[in-house]
Design a protein around this motif. Structure first.
Motif, mmCIF file in Angstrom:
data_model
loop_
_atom_site.group_PDB
_atom_site.id
_atom_site.type_symbol
_atom_site.label_atom_id
_atom_site.label_comp_id
_atom_site.label_asym_id
_atom_site.label_seq_id
_atom_site.Cartn_x
_atom_site.Cartn_y
_atom_site.Cartn_z
ATOM 1 N N LYS A 365 0.810 -1.218 0.000
ATOM 2 C CA LYS A 365 0.000 0.000 0.000
ATOM 3 C C LYS A 365 0.847 1.273 0.000
ATOM 4 C CE LYS A 365 -3.811 -2.420 0.403
ATOM 5 N NZ LYS A 365 -4.716 -2.608 -0.764
ATOM 6 N N HIS A 366 1.794 1.341 0.934
ATOM 7 C CA HIS A 366 2.497 2.614 1.119
ATOM 8 C C HIS A 366 3.596 2.834 0.075
ATOM 9 C CE1 HIS A 366 3.597 6.143 3.496
ATOM 10 N NE2 HIS A 366 4.863 5.842 3.186
ATOM 11 N N PHE A 367 4.507 1.859 -0.069
ATOM 12 C CA PHE A 367 5.638 2.056 -0.990
ATOM 13 C C PHE A 367 5.415 1.423 -2.357
ATOM 14 C CE2 PHE A 367 7.870 2.510 3.142
ATOM 15 C CZ PHE A 367 8.407 3.768 2.931
ATOM 16 N N ASN A 368 4.584 0.389 -2.417
ATOM 17 C CA ASN A 368 4.351 -0.359 -3.650
ATOM 18 C C ASN A 368 5.659 -0.880 -4.248
ATOM 19 O OD1 ASN A 368 2.548 -1.500 -5.500
ATOM 20 N ND2 ASN A 368 2.905 0.142 -6.979
ATOM 21 N N LYS A 369 6.488 -1.415 -3.384
ATOM 22 C CA LYS A 369 7.730 -2.079 -3.783
ATOM 23 C C LYS A 369 8.235 -2.884 -2.587
ATOM 24 C CE LYS A 369 10.006 1.677 -4.882
ATOM 25 N NZ LYS A 369 11.134 2.591 -5.243
ATOM 26 N N PRO A 370 9.130 -3.861 -2.805
ATOM 27 C CA PRO A 370 9.689 -4.592 -1.662
ATOM 28 C C PRO A 370 10.395 -3.619 -0.716
ATOM 29 C CG PRO A 370 10.203 -5.709 -3.718
ATOM 30 C CD PRO A 370 9.629 -4.378 -4.093
ATOM 31 N N VAL A 371 10.401 -3.961 0.554
ATOM 32 C CA VAL A 371 10.898 -3.048 1.586
ATOM 33 C C VAL A 371 11.959 -3.751 2.431
ATOM 34 C CG1 VAL A 371 10.255 -1.843 3.729
ATOM 35 C CG2 VAL A 371 8.781 -1.667 1.705
ATOM 36 N N ILE A 372 13.011 -3.013 2.795
ATOM 37 C CA ILE A 372 13.987 -3.489 3.781
ATOM 38 C C ILE A 372 13.925 -2.559 4.989
ATOM 39 C CG2 ILE A 372 16.353 -4.162 4.263
ATOM 40 C CD1 ILE A 372 16.907 -4.351 1.321
ATOM 41 N N LEU A 373 13.564 -3.126 6.135
ATOM 42 C CA LEU A 373 13.547 -2.360 7.379
ATOM 43 C C LEU A 373 14.849 -2.608 8.137
ATOM 44 C CD1 LEU A 373 9.935 -2.850 8.827
ATOM 45 C CD2 LEU A 373 10.813 -1.027 7.358
ATOM 46 N N THR A 374 15.391 -1.555 8.740
ATOM 47 C CA THR A 374 16.666 -1.668 9.453
ATOM 48 C C THR A 374 16.554 -1.080 10.864
ATOM 49 O OG1 THR A 374 17.478 0.501 8.727
ATOM 50 C CG2 THR A 374 17.911 -1.373 7.270
ATOM 51 N N ASP A 375 17.575 -1.363 11.657
ATOM 52 C CA ASP A 375 17.764 -0.733 12.967
ATOM 53 C C ASP A 375 16.568 -0.927 13.900
ATOM 54 O OD1 ASP A 375 20.365 0.432 12.253
ATOM 55 O OD2 ASP A 375 19.194 1.656 10.873
ATOM 56 N N TYR A 376 16.343 -2.191 14.236
ATOM 57 C CA TYR A 376 15.241 -2.567 15.120
ATOM 58 C C TYR A 376 15.613 -2.349 16.591
ATOM 59 C CZ TYR A 376 12.518 -4.999 11.495
ATOM 60 O OH TYR A 376 11.745 -5.310 10.403
ATOM 61 N N PRO A 377 14.604 -2.232 17.460
ATOM 62 C CA PRO A 377 14.889 -2.185 18.906
ATOM 63 C C PRO A 377 15.652 -3.439 19.334
ATOM 64 C CG PRO A 377 12.594 -1.612 18.477
ATOM 65 C CD PRO A 377 13.164 -2.098 17.180
ATOM 66 N N LYS A 378 16.675 -3.265 20.125
ATOM 67 C CA LYS A 378 17.505 -4.410 20.510
ATOM 68 C C LYS A 378 16.719 -5.414 21.353
ATOM 69 C CE LYS A 378 19.594 -2.423 24.714
ATOM 70 N NZ LYS A 378 20.867 -2.054 25.379
ATOM 71 N N ASP A 379 15.681 -4.950 22.042
ATOM 72 C CA ASP A 379 14.928 -5.840 22.936
ATOM 73 C C ASP A 379 14.098 -6.876 22.198
ATOM 74 O OD1 ASP A 379 15.967 -4.559 25.127
ATOM 75 O OD2 ASP A 379 14.258 -3.199 25.386
ATOM 76 N N ILE A 380 13.881 -6.701 20.898
ATOM 77 C CA ILE A 380 13.095 -7.690 20.151
ATOM 78 C C ILE A 380 13.965 -8.468 19.163
ATOM 79 C CG2 ILE A 380 10.921 -6.415 20.401
ATOM 80 C CD1 ILE A 380 11.241 -5.442 17.515
ATOM 81 N N LYS A 381 15.295 -8.360 19.323
ATOM 82 C CA LYS A 381 16.206 -9.049 18.416
ATOM 83 C C LYS A 381 17.222 -9.900 19.189
ATOM 84 C CE LYS A 381 14.631 -7.779 14.394
ATOM 85 N NZ LYS A 381 14.133 -8.778 13.425
ATOM 86 N N ALA A 382 17.954 -10.737 18.460
ATOM 87 C CA ALA A 382 18.846 -11.725 19.073
ATOM 88 C C ALA A 382 20.126 -11.093 19.627
ATOM 89 C CB ALA A 382 19.196 -12.802 18.047
ATOM 90 N N PHE A 383 20.807 -11.844 20.493
ATOM 91 C CA PHE A 383 21.980 -11.349 21.217
ATOM 92 C C PHE A 383 23.165 -11.038 20.321
ATOM 93 C CE2 PHE A 383 23.022 -15.849 20.872
ATOM 94 C CZ PHE A 383 24.401 -15.857 20.739
#
Length: 483
Positions: A365-383
Motif C-alpha cells: 500500500k504505502h511504498f508499492n515495492k519490496p521493503v527493507i527495514l533496518t535498525d530494530y529495537p535491541k529488545d526484540i532481536k537476538a543477542f
C-alpha cells in the motif's frame, strides 16, 4: 518392447517434431475414447504438460486398453505425428503398449477431479502426481539449483553445519532433544536431574535451529560462506507459516557491514526470482492461472492485490525501499488502517513487534515495492546483532515481500567482545557454553554480516501457495510425522 531409449515428454514437446519411432513411459492422467480410438494423456513428471497417446484397437488389443486406467504406469512406443487437436504440437500414434504397473480405478485416490489441498496432504506420497504439486516441486528443485549457482558464482563456499548441536542459536529454547538414553530408565545424578554424562555425547544435545553461529566461524577464515540445510523448531504451532522441519539458507560474510548485507540479500532474491521466471515458465503459468481461478468468486477485498506472475515481476523490476524501523513505525502509526482500527494489532508506539499485516501494508500500500527495514529495537532481536551507538537499536534488517511479509532476516554481527558478552549476560545466554563462538571475537575479530532465508518461505512466494505444508515434500508439524 523395443530396445530404443525412452524420450522424456518435456524433450518431445519442446522439439515439437514428428519422429518415426519414439518410446515414452509415464503415468496415465486421463483416458477417453470410443470403440474406434482411445486417447490417453500421459505424464512422466518432466513437464506439467501431458503427451497425448492415440491407440487404435486394430494395433492395441481391447483387453489391454481396458486395463489402462488413471494412475497406471505405461510404456508406449510408436510414431510421433503432428497433432490433429488443439493443445499440443505432436501426439504419439501407439504401435505397442505395455502396462508397467496397473492402478485399480476403484481404489486409486487421485481420480481426474478437483481434490482439496487438505486431502492431498493426507496422501503426500501420491500428491506429486497432481499438476499443482508436480509444478511446486519442479520449482523447488530449480530454486535449490539457483541458490547454489548464485553463491557459487559469487565465490562463496558452501559449509555443512551440524544438525546435532549443543547450542541454541536463537535462544528460543524450543528444540528437539537428541538422546540414546533409555526413556524407561533414565539415569539420574546426585541432584536428581537426568545424568547426560551417560548419554552418547556426554551432554544434552538437540536438533539445530540454525547453522548461523557455526557459519560465522568459517566466514572468519574463508571470508564468504553459506549454509543450506535442514533446521528444526519444536514450536507447537499449527499455522500455515510454521513447520517443525524446514530448510534454511544462511550466508555469512566477513568485512561486510549492514549495507553490504542488504545489497547481497536484494541481489540474491532478485536473481532467484528471475531464474524462476526464465526457467519455470510452464509451471508458473499453471500456478498463476490456478490462483486466478481460486480467487475469481471472492470479494475484491479478499483477493490478492496482485497475482502470482505480477508479484514475481514486481520483485525483479523494483529496487527495494530501505528505511529504519523508527520511520516505519511513524508511517504505520499515522496510517488509515491504524487510525481507523482496521489493523488486528494496533501500532501505539515505538518498540512494537511488527506483524505480517503491518509488513504487507508497507510493501503493498504505502511504498508499492519490496521493503527493507533496518535498525530494530535491541529488545526484540537476538543477542548476536551489532548494537548501534544510540544504545537502543541494533544493526538488523528484515526484507518484506508482497503477500507474505518478512522473507529474510539478518544483521551485522556484534564483533566486539565486550559488547557481545554484555548482551549475552543481559539475555541469559550462557557464555561458558559458547567459548568457541567468543574465541572468534578474541582472535582476529572483524566486522561481518549475514542473514537467514527460510527456503519454504521463498517457495511459498514463488509458487503462490498459501500453506507452507504444501511446498515441502513431507511436512513435519505437531502430531504429524507420516511417511
Amino acid at each position: 518392447m523395443s530396445t530404443i531409449r525412452r524420450t522424456k515428454i518435456a524433450d518431445i514437446l519442446s522439439a515439437g517434431q514428428a519422429s518415426a519411432d519414439t518410446l515414452v513411459k509415464g503415468w496415465v492422467r486421463t483416458k477417453r475414447g470410443n470403440k474406434n480410438v482411445t486417447f490417453i494423456a500421459l505424464n512422466d513428471g518432466s513437464t506439467i504438460k501431458n503427451l497425448q497417446l492415440v491407440a487404435d484397437p486394430n494395433d492395441i488389443s481391447e483387453d489391454l486398453l481396458k486395463k489402462v486406467a488413471t494412475g497406471a504406469c505405461l510404456s508406449a512406443q510408436g510414431e510421433l505425428v503432428e497433432s490433429q487437436g488443439s493443445g499440443q504440437s505432436v501426439e504419439l500414434l501407439v504401435k505397442s503398449l505395455e502396462i508397467l504397473g496397473e492402478a485399480d480405478p476403484e481404489k486409486y485416490p487421485l481420480q481426474p477431479k478437483k481434490h482439496s489441498l487438505e486431502y492431498l496432504r493426507e496422501i503426500a506420497h501420491l500428491r506429486p502426481r497432481t499438476n499443482t504439486f508436480s509444478a511446486v516441486f519442479r520449482i523447488r528443485h530449480a530454486m535449490t539449483y539457483a541458490i547454489h549457482k548464485f553463491f557459487n558464482d559469487k565465490g562463496f563456499y558452501n559449509i555443512h553445519t551440524p544438525i546435532i548441536t549443543g547450542s541454541d542459536a536463537e535462544g528460543a529454547g524450543e528444540m528437539f532433544r537428541v538422546t540414546t538414553l533409555d526413556m524407561d530408565n533414565l539415569p539420574k545424578n546426585e541432584e536428581g536431574a537426568i545424568d547426560y554424562k551417560q548419554d552418547f555425547f556426554d551432554k544434552e544435545t538437540n536438533l539445530t535451529v540454525s547453522g548461523q553461529l557455526e557459519a560465522e566461524l568459517f566466514a572468519l577464515s574463508l571470508s564468504q560462506v553459506y549454509t543450506f540445510g535442514p533446521t528444526f523448531r519444536a514450536e507447537n504451532s499449527n499455522t500455515t507459516r510454521h513447520l517443525a522441519e524446514f530448510w534454511m539458507i544462511e550466508p555469512e560474510v566477513a568485512f561486510a557491514d549492514l549495507n553490504d548485507n542488504m545489497d547481497l540479500a536484494e541481489e540474491m532474491l532478485q536473481y532467484v526470482v528471475k531464474y524462476a521466471l526464465d526457467n519455470c515458465a510452464d509451471d508458473l503459468d499453471f500456478l498463476h492461472a490456478r490462483e486466478v481461478e481460486e480467487n475469481k468468486n471472492k470479494k475484491e477485498i479478499d483477493r490478492p492485490s496482485m497475482y502470482l506472475l505480477d508479484r514475481l515481476k514486481f520483485v525483479v523490476e523494483n529496487q527495494f525501499e530501505r528505511l529504519t524501523y523508527t520511520e516505519a513505525i511513524d508511517i504505520l502509526r499515522n496510517s488509515k488502517p491504524n487510525k481507523k482500527k482496521k489493523f488486528q494489532y494496533l501500532i501505539e508506539g515505538w518498540g512494537a513487534d511488527l506483524q505480517s499485516e503491518h509488513e504487507r501494508y508497507l510493501v503493498e500500500k504505502h511504498f508499492n515495492k519490496p521493503v527493507i527495514l533496518t535498525d530494530y529495537p535491541k529488545d526484540i532481536k537476538a543477542f548476536y546483532m551489532r548494537q548501534n551507538d544510540d544504545g537502543n537499536t541494533v544493526a538488523a534488517m528484515d526484507i518484506l515481500f508482497p503477500g507474505i511479509g518478512e522473507i529474510v532476516g539478518g544483521s551485522q554481527r556484534e564483533e566486539r567482545l565486550d559488547k557481545l558478552t554484555q548482551r549475552m549476560e543481559e539475555m541469559d545466554v550462557p557464555a561458558e557454553e559458547m567459548g568457541w563462538f567468543l574465541d572468534t571475537r578474541k582472535f582476529g575479530t572483524t566486522p561481518h554480516s549475514g542473514y537467514g532465508l527460510g527456503f519454504e518461505r521463498l517457495i511459498l512466494f514463488i509458487t503462490g501457495m498459501t500453506n507452507i505444508r504444501d511446498v515441502i515434500p513431507f511436512p513435519r508439524t505437531p502430531g504429524n510425522a507420516e511417511f
